[in-house]
Motif scaffolding. Structure first.
Motif, short mmCIF file in Angstrom:
data_model
loop_
_atom_site.label_atom_id
_atom_site.label_comp_id
_atom_site.label_asym_id
_atom_site.label_seq_id
_atom_site.Cartn_x
_atom_site.Cartn_y
_atom_site.Cartn_z
N ASP A 27 1.44 -1.53 0.12
CA ASP A 27 0.27 0.26 -0.15
C ASP A 27 1.31 1.21 -0.01
OD1 ASP A 27 -2.18 -1.60 0.21
OD2 ASP A 27 -2.18 -1.40 1.93
N MET A 28 1.86 1.06 0.46
CA MET A 28 2.67 2.41 1.07
C MET A 28 3.44 3.36 -0.85
SD MET A 28 5.85 3.25 3.39
CE MET A 28 5.56 2.43 5.19
N THR A 29 3.52 1.45 -1.37
CA THR A 29 4.15 1.88 -2.82
C THR A 29 3.90 2.52 -3.30
OG1 THR A 29 5.76 -0.07 -1.79
CG2 THR A 29 5.85 0.67 -4.43
N VAL A 30 2.11 1.85 -3.08
CA VAL A 30 1.00 2.24 -4.53
C VAL A 30 1.19 3.42 -4.39
CG1 VAL A 30 -1.21 1.76 -5.17
CG2 VAL A 30 0.82 0.35 -5.09
N GLN A 31 1.25 4.34 -2.72
CA GLN A 31 0.81 5.57 -2.49
C GLN A 31 1.46 6.49 -2.93
OE1 GLN A 31 -0.53 5.75 1.44
NE2 GLN A 31 -2.18 4.53 1.25
N ILE A 32 3.11 5.69 -2.75
CA ILE A 32 4.07 6.84 -3.58
C ILE A 32 4.36 7.43 -4.78
CG2 ILE A 32 6.89 6.66 -4.22
CD1 ILE A 32 6.91 5.02 -0.27
N VAL A 33 3.73 5.92 -5.23
CA VAL A 33 3.79 5.87 -7.12
C VAL A 33 2.71 7.14 -7.93
CG1 VAL A 33 3.25 5.06 -9.07
CG2 VAL A 33 5.03 3.86 -7.56
N ASN A 34 1.69 6.80 -6.70
CA ASN A 34 0.24 7.82 -7.31
C ASN A 34 0.72 9.39 -7.01
OD1 ASN A 34 -1.49 5.76 -8.27
ND2 ASN A 34 -1.84 5.17 -6.37
N ALA A 35 1.21 9.70 -5.97
CA ALA A 35 1.41 10.67 -5.44
C ALA A 35 3.09 11.60 -6.48
CB ALA A 35 2.47 10.50 -4.00
N PHE A 36 3.53 11.11 -7.15
CA PHE A 36 4.88 10.86 -7.83
C PHE A 36 4.07 11.30 -9.17
CE2 PHE A 36 8.35 10.15 -9.93
CZ PHE A 36 9.11 11.39 -10.22
#
Length: 69
Positions: free
Chosen positions: A39-48
């Motif tokens: 979940d954290m990885t997906v949130q980082i990708v989406n934020a970027f």
């Protein structure tokens, strides 16, 4: 600074197609395989992705308005 059309088109394709698809892929594979921090990885990708999308959008507005920045 003006970005050449070729580079703008490549970045636009990455931001609109590749990055969201990558986020979905990581989310589904991570959940299926039990990866930690999915979940954290997906949130980082989406934020970027959002950051780059806004930046490209502003660049496009400035280009259409004849701005230099």
């Amino acid at each position: 600074m003006k970005l050449p059309n070729k580079y703008y088109d490549i970045l636009k394709w990455i931001v609109l197609i590749v990055m969201p698809a990558s986020a979905v892929l990581v989310e589904h594979l991570g959940n299926i395989l039990g990866w930690q921090y999915t979940d954290m990885t997906v949130q980082i990708v989406n934020a970027f992705t959002v950051f780059l999308g806004v930046t490209l959008g502003l660049s496009n507005i400035n280009y259409k308005n004849g701005g230099e920045e």
